[in-house]
Design an enzyme around this catalytic site. Structure first.
Site, short mmCIF file in Angstrom:
data_model
loop_
_atom_site.label_atom_id
_atom_site.label_comp_id
_atom_site.label_asym_id
_atom_site.label_seq_id
_atom_site.Cartn_x
_atom_site.Cartn_y
_atom_site.Cartn_z
N PHE A 19 0.89 -1.33 -0.11
CA PHE A 19 0.17 -0.11 0.09
C PHE A 19 0.91 1.25 0.07
O PHE A 19 0.93 2.06 -0.93
CB PHE A 19 -1.08 0.06 1.26
N GLU A 90 5.43 -7.64 7.22
CA GLU A 90 4.17 -8.02 7.72
C GLU A 90 3.45 -6.99 8.57
O GLU A 90 3.87 -6.31 9.36
CB GLU A 90 4.13 -9.16 8.43
N THR A 140 6.12 2.58 12.51
CA THR A 140 4.75 2.87 13.03
C THR A 140 4.90 3.42 14.30
O THR A 140 5.67 3.24 15.36
CB THR A 140 3.96 1.52 13.03
N ASP A 141 3.85 4.15 14.59
CA ASP A 141 3.71 4.93 15.90
C ASP A 141 3.29 3.64 17.01
O ASP A 141 3.18 3.93 18.07
CB ASP A 141 2.68 6.08 15.97
N GLU A 142 2.70 2.50 16.35
CA GLU A 142 2.17 1.57 17.51
C GLU A 142 3.39 1.01 18.42
O GLU A 142 3.15 0.36 19.35
CB GLU A 142 1.68 0.44 16.52
N TYR A 165 2.75 -7.78 16.29
CA TYR A 165 2.99 -6.66 14.93
C TYR A 165 3.93 -5.50 15.66
O TYR A 165 5.20 -5.40 15.04
CB TYR A 165 1.75 -6.12 14.39
N LYS A 169 7.96 -4.51 14.90
CA LYS A 169 8.59 -3.34 14.36
C LYS A 169 9.48 -2.68 15.32
O LYS A 169 10.41 -1.99 15.07
CB LYS A 169 7.39 -2.26 13.87
N ASN A 194 -1.74 5.80 11.67
CA ASN A 194 -2.54 5.24 10.81
C ASN A 194 -2.51 5.76 9.48
O ASN A 194 -2.79 6.96 9.23
CB ASN A 194 -3.63 4.96 11.31
N LYS A 204 -7.69 -3.47 6.09
CA LYS A 204 -7.80 -2.43 7.08
C LYS A 204 -8.94 -1.64 7.16
O LYS A 204 -9.58 -1.87 6.26
CB LYS A 204 -6.51 -1.59 6.81
N LEU A 205 -9.04 -0.95 8.23
CA LEU A 205 -10.38 -0.45 8.59
C LEU A 205 -10.98 0.35 7.53
O LEU A 205 -12.16 -0.25 7.20
CB LEU A 205 -10.33 0.55 9.82
N ASN A 264 -12.81 5.24 16.11
CA ASN A 264 -13.21 4.35 14.76
C ASN A 264 -14.68 4.44 14.29
O ASN A 264 -15.15 4.48 13.02
CB ASN A 264 -12.77 2.84 15.15
N ASP A 296 -14.16 -7.44 20.59
CA ASP A 296 -12.86 -6.34 20.45
C ASP A 296 -11.49 -7.48 20.09
O ASP A 296 -11.53 -8.70 20.55
CB ASP A 296 -12.65 -5.68 21.80
N HIS A 300 -6.34 -4.92 22.41
CA HIS A 300 -6.68 -3.56 21.50
C HIS A 300 -6.15 -2.19 22.03
O HIS A 300 -6.81 -1.79 23.15
CB HIS A 300 -8.33 -3.64 21.01
N1 NAD Z 1 -0.36 0.97 7.01
C1 NAD Z 1 -0.29 1.78 7.80
O1 NAD Z 1 -1.21 2.54 8.35
C2 NAD Z 1 1.52 1.99 8.33
C3 NAD Z 1 1.35 3.13 9.15
C4 NAD Z 1 2.78 3.31 9.67
C5 NAD Z 1 3.84 2.61 9.46
N2 NAD Z 1 3.53 1.47 8.45
C6 NAD Z 1 4.61 0.80 7.78
O2 NAD Z 1 4.84 0.97 6.69
C7 NAD Z 1 5.36 -0.07 5.93
C8 NAD Z 1 4.36 -0.25 4.85
O3 NAD Z 1 3.14 -0.60 5.26
P1 NAD Z 1 1.86 -1.05 4.10
O4 NAD Z 1 0.79 -0.71 5.19
O5 NAD Z 1 2.13 -0.66 2.97
O6 NAD Z 1 1.92 -2.59 4.22
P2 NAD Z 1 1.48 -3.56 3.02
O7 NAD Z 1 1.11 -4.92 3.96
O8 NAD Z 1 0.36 -3.18 2.47
O9 NAD Z 1 2.85 -3.89 2.21
C9 NAD Z 1 3.87 -4.49 2.55
C10 NAD Z 1 4.73 -5.04 1.42
O10 NAD Z 1 5.66 -5.87 1.79
C11 NAD Z 1 5.98 -6.73 0.93
N3 NAD Z 1 6.85 -7.62 1.66
C12 NAD Z 1 6.45 -8.53 2.83
N4 NAD Z 1 7.16 -9.41 3.36
C13 NAD Z 1 8.28 -9.31 2.58
C14 NAD Z 1 9.73 -9.79 2.42
N5 NAD Z 1 10.09 -10.66 3.30
N6 NAD Z 1 10.57 -9.20 1.49
C15 NAD Z 1 10.19 -8.30 0.64
N7 NAD Z 1 8.89 -7.94 0.65
C16 NAD Z 1 7.89 -8.09 1.33
C17 NAD Z 1 4.68 -7.46 0.48
O11 NAD Z 1 4.41 -8.02 -0.36
C18 NAD Z 1 3.90 -5.98 0.45
O12 NAD Z 1 3.81 -5.62 -0.86
C19 NAD Z 1 5.34 -1.06 6.79
O13 NAD Z 1 6.72 -1.30 7.27
C20 NAD Z 1 4.59 -0.89 8.12
O14 NAD Z 1 5.09 -1.41 9.25
C21 NAD Z 1 2.29 1.39 7.94
#
Ligand code: NAD
Length: 356
Positions: A19, A90, A140-142, A165, A169, A194, A204-205, A264, A296, A300
């Protein structure tokens, strides 16, 4: 590395078919960068998102694992990137509750492999190229845990991750920090709230609720719906990452957030209202009537809120979207891209599980 003929910079982006990574890659290529995109293509990775880049030599996609040291070393040696941006992870809390091992494997062990390869590559660089190299880790802020009614996470907030998770991280953030302190590697870390926006996997939500509301299905809301998240439009997260890459101080972490705390249930009601206006249900029901409170999520976190003043004051970054403008654009994007969402869902994680 700066191509001698064009001066174009090259980035190794990991997880660039997910994403946020895909939104970042699309923007980076539009900005004139070369991107080597290393992604394992798990259920969350989707090349459809990048189909507009098929014809351009500015984007090279490589399917593989960040923990595959041989592959990563080869890519670094071949493409000589100026920076590495690590999105690969992940990323879904519910899945981490069901199966934490995969999270440790990619987020901790995988990040360690990537860091070691990056360190060895950086050590082999010389002069200005070595000085300019950066490893930016997206987090992430988590990692900070859960807040009460008051206060916000700052860069000084102690880590207190509550889910497998966020624990994985947090571990990866610590490894990045350790590589800077121990080996002097030029790292940067961003901890973001988020995200929402185009191309988000519908587990996701926000995309989950949009998909289900469009279909007129029950809208599952965890617990009492009063958990608070601080929402940021994905394009603003990407612009923050670019800004930190460009001007962040080595070894520093930067919190990224949109100052948009919402319960939410308020997010779900906003989506319902937008969809009722834009595409009313054929039987005339209001979508709010579809809201169904479900058991829940274990452990959470109640409230996240992020203080991004360091990023704003030091580097001059500002979000371009409010929650209201961003969510409106997001709903419109999902309305216009239904085939995308359907293809993404085909053969993947079942939405039924997510509503239960
Ligand atoms: N989504 C959020 O709200 C959010 C907020 C803050 C930080 N983040 C961080 O941002 C990053 C991206 O989040 P996202 O929501 O786009 O995640 P996502 O799950 O949509 O995408 C993760 C991508 O990583 C790839 N991937 C997974 N394991 C892999 C591996 N071992 N080697 C290579 N590629 C691999 C997957 O194929 C996927 O394309 C993450 O590190 C997440 O922790 C996400």
């Amino acid at each position: 590395m700066n191509s001698p003929s064009t001066g174009t910079k090259t980035l190794l982006v990991t997880g660039g078919a997910g994403f946020i990574g895909a939104n970042f890659v699309l923007q980076a290529v539009a900005d004139g960068l070369h991107v080597i995109n290393l992604d394992k293509l798990t259920y969350a990775g989707n090349l459809d998102t990048l189909s507009s880049l098929k014809e351009t030599s500015a984007h090279t996609f490589v399917q593989g694992d960040i923990g595959d040291r041989e592959l990563v070393a080869k890519l670094l040696a071949e493409h000589r990137p100026d920076a590495i941006v690590n999105f690969a992870a992940e990323s879904h809390v519910d899945r981490s509750i069901d199966g934490p091992a995969e999270f440790v494997q990619t987020n901790v062990v995988g990040t360690l492999g990537l860091l070691e390869c990056a360190r060895d590559y950086w050590r082999g660089l010389e002069g200005a190229t070595r000085d300019a190299f950066r490893f930016l880790h997206v987090s992430t802020d988590e990692v900070y845990g859960s807040l009460g009614a008051e206060g916000k996470f700052t860069e000084q907030t102690p880590y207190a991750p509550n889910s497998p998770y966020s624990a994985s991280k947090a571990a990866s953030d610590h490894l990045v920090r350790a590589f800077q302190h121990t080996y002097g590697m030029p790292t940067l870390t961003t901890n973001c709230s988020n995200n929402y926006g185009p191309y988000q996997f519908p587990e996701k939500l926000i995309p989950l609720i949009i998909q289900k509301a469009l279909a007129g299905e029950p809208l599952p809301v965890y617990g009492d719906g009063k958990n608070i998240r601080d929402w940021l439009f994905v394009g603003d997260h990407c612009s923050a990452i670019s800004r930190v890459l460009e001007a962040g101080r080595i070894g520093e972490t930067y919190n990224v957030g949109g100052n948009a705390e919402r319960e939410n249930i308020a997010v779900v009601k906003t989506i319902c209202a937008l969809l009722d206006q834009r595409r009313p249900l054929a039987d005339g029901r209001s979508r709010e009537s579809l809201i169904t409170y479900v058991k829940d999520r274990p452990g959470h976190d109640r409230r996240y809120a992020i203080d991004s003043s360091k990023l704003q004051n030091e580097l001059g970054w500002r979000p371009s979207q409010t929650f209201e403008t961003g969510i409106g654009q997001t709903v419109d994007w999902y309305l216009a891209n239904q085939p995308w969402s359907q293809r993404v869902l085909d053969g993947s994680y079942r939405m039924e599980r997510l509503g239960s």
